[in-house]
Write a protein that holds these residues in place. Structure first.
Motif, mmCIF file in Angstrom:
data_model
loop_
_atom_site.group_PDB
_atom_site.id
_atom_site.type_symbol
_atom_site.label_atom_id
_atom_site.label_comp_id
_atom_site.label_asym_id
_atom_site.label_seq_id
_atom_site.Cartn_x
_atom_site.Cartn_y
_atom_site.Cartn_z
ATOM 1 N N SER A 47 0.842 -1.198 0.000
ATOM 2 C CA SER A 47 0.000 0.000 0.000
ATOM 3 C C SER A 47 0.873 1.242 0.000
ATOM 4 O O SER A 47 1.898 1.290 0.683
ATOM 5 C CB SER A 47 -0.902 0.012 1.232
ATOM 6 O OG SER A 47 -1.756 -1.100 1.233
ATOM 7 N N LEU A 48 0.437 2.242 -0.748
ATOM 8 C CA LEU A 48 1.200 3.487 -0.833
ATOM 9 C C LEU A 48 0.980 4.386 0.380
ATOM 10 O O LEU A 48 1.796 5.245 0.685
ATOM 11 C CB LEU A 48 0.802 4.249 -2.101
ATOM 12 C CG LEU A 48 1.110 3.563 -3.423
ATOM 13 C CD1 LEU A 48 0.532 4.384 -4.570
ATOM 14 C CD2 LEU A 48 2.604 3.403 -3.593
ATOM 15 N N TRP A 49 -0.120 4.215 1.058
ATOM 16 C CA TRP A 49 -0.524 5.151 2.098
ATOM 17 C C TRP A 49 -0.055 4.790 3.500
ATOM 18 O O TRP A 49 -0.128 5.618 4.401
ATOM 19 C CB TRP A 49 -2.047 5.276 2.097
ATOM 20 C CG TRP A 49 -2.757 3.969 2.311
ATOM 21 C CD1 TRP A 49 -3.157 3.098 1.354
ATOM 22 C CD2 TRP A 49 -3.136 3.397 3.562
ATOM 23 N NE1 TRP A 49 -3.763 2.008 1.914
ATOM 24 C CE2 TRP A 49 -3.764 2.173 3.276
ATOM 25 C CE3 TRP A 49 -3.009 3.794 4.881
ATOM 26 C CZ2 TRP A 49 -4.264 1.336 4.265
ATOM 27 C CZ3 TRP A 49 -3.508 2.956 5.868
ATOM 28 C CH2 TRP A 49 -4.127 1.755 5.562
ATOM 29 N N GLU A 52 2.962 6.988 5.428
ATOM 30 C CA GLU A 52 2.555 8.345 5.817
ATOM 31 C C GLU A 52 1.434 8.329 6.841
ATOM 32 O O GLU A 52 1.424 9.141 7.778
ATOM 33 C CB GLU A 52 2.128 9.151 4.593
ATOM 34 C CG GLU A 52 3.294 9.860 3.971
ATOM 35 C CD GLU A 52 2.863 10.715 2.814
ATOM 36 O OE1 GLU A 52 3.176 11.912 2.856
ATOM 37 O OE2 GLU A 52 2.214 10.190 1.892
ATOM 38 N N THR A 128 4.382 12.850 -2.076
ATOM 39 C CA THR A 128 4.559 11.413 -2.286
ATOM 40 C C THR A 128 3.524 10.901 -3.281
ATOM 41 O O THR A 128 2.672 11.650 -3.754
ATOM 42 C CB THR A 128 4.391 10.667 -0.946
ATOM 43 O OG1 THR A 128 3.068 10.910 -0.460
ATOM 44 C CG2 THR A 128 5.419 11.131 0.080
ATOM 45 N N TRP A 130 1.021 8.974 -2.683
ATOM 46 C CA TRP A 130 -0.323 9.004 -2.097
ATOM 47 C C TRP A 130 -0.909 10.414 -2.121
ATOM 48 O O TRP A 130 -2.099 10.593 -2.326
ATOM 49 C CB TRP A 130 -0.260 8.451 -0.664
ATOM 50 C CG TRP A 130 -1.577 8.370 0.029
ATOM 51 C CD1 TRP A 130 -2.784 8.031 -0.518
ATOM 52 C CD2 TRP A 130 -1.827 8.630 1.411
ATOM 53 N NE1 TRP A 130 -3.778 8.060 0.438
ATOM 54 C CE2 TRP A 130 -3.207 8.420 1.646
ATOM 55 C CE3 TRP A 130 -1.037 9.004 2.480
ATOM 56 C CZ2 TRP A 130 -3.790 8.580 2.886
ATOM 57 C CZ3 TRP A 130 -1.625 9.146 3.720
ATOM 58 C CH2 TRP A 130 -2.988 8.938 3.917
ATOM 59 N N PRO A 132 -1.519 12.931 0.255
ATOM 60 C CA PRO A 132 -2.600 13.373 1.148
ATOM 61 C C PRO A 132 -2.481 14.860 1.443
ATOM 62 O O PRO A 132 -1.401 15.446 1.365
ATOM 63 C CB PRO A 132 -2.353 12.558 2.419
ATOM 64 C CG PRO A 132 -0.872 12.388 2.436
ATOM 65 C CD PRO A 132 -0.485 12.206 0.983
#
Length: 168
Positions: A47-49, A52, A128, A130, A132
């Motif tokens: 997972s990319l998230w 962070e 990044t 993701w 956010p």
């Protein structure tokens, strides 16, 4: 001591107690995020998230739990000389040193408010994959610094009361 100051100390400590107890459970959120990160990597689809999100949860855990830790007296102290002093002498040192902490927290709060305003104004996002929005973690930092500043003021009032022979 004026009743308003005593009420202020009790209100701040009740607020920080509640927020601190909430922040304790963020450790479980952090564990869940990190567990999902491990599971998703093991399954071949990382997972990319998760990295962070773990950092954001850790920031919330740290800054929201700090005032609670101070209230309980669980912060680390350099007590080479402090432990050997009388209770009144400790209260005097605490009242003196908390002024430096209040100044430091004031500077940190000012910077956090400025960074949060920038984040809202420009829709700041993490650079990044993701991407956010950063305002939630910055708002959390503002709240944490404000609560820590309030706890420092409550501690100062409590120390002054102790030096005057009043129990709060």
């Amino acid at each position: 001591m004026p009743r308003a100051l005593i009420a202020f100390v009790h209100l701040v400590e009740k607020l920080n107690y509640g927020v601190g107890r909430f922040a304790m459970y963020l450790l479980f959120v952090l564990m869940a995020v990190l567990m999902w990160s491990s599971i998703s990597k093991a399954m071949g689809a990382p997972s990319l998230w998760t990295l962070e999100m773990a950092q954001f949860v850790m920031v919330a855990y740290y800054v929201l739990g700090g005032p609670y830790a101070w209230q309980l007296g669980t912060h680390v102290r350099m007590d080479l000389f402090y432990a050997r002093q009388s209770v009144g002498s400790r209260a005097l040192w605490d009242a003196f040193t908390v002024l430096a902490v209040i100044f430091y927290l004031g500077v940190m709060l000012y910077g956090a408010i400025d960074a949060t305003a920038y984040s809202f104004e420009y829709g700041e996002r993490s650079p990044t994959a993701w991407r956010p929005y950063l305002w939630p973690v910055k708002v959390t930092m503002v709240i944490g610094f404000l609560l820590m500043l309030l706890q420092a003021l409550a501690s100062l009032i409590r120390d002054i009361a102790h030096l005057r022979g009043v129990s709060i």
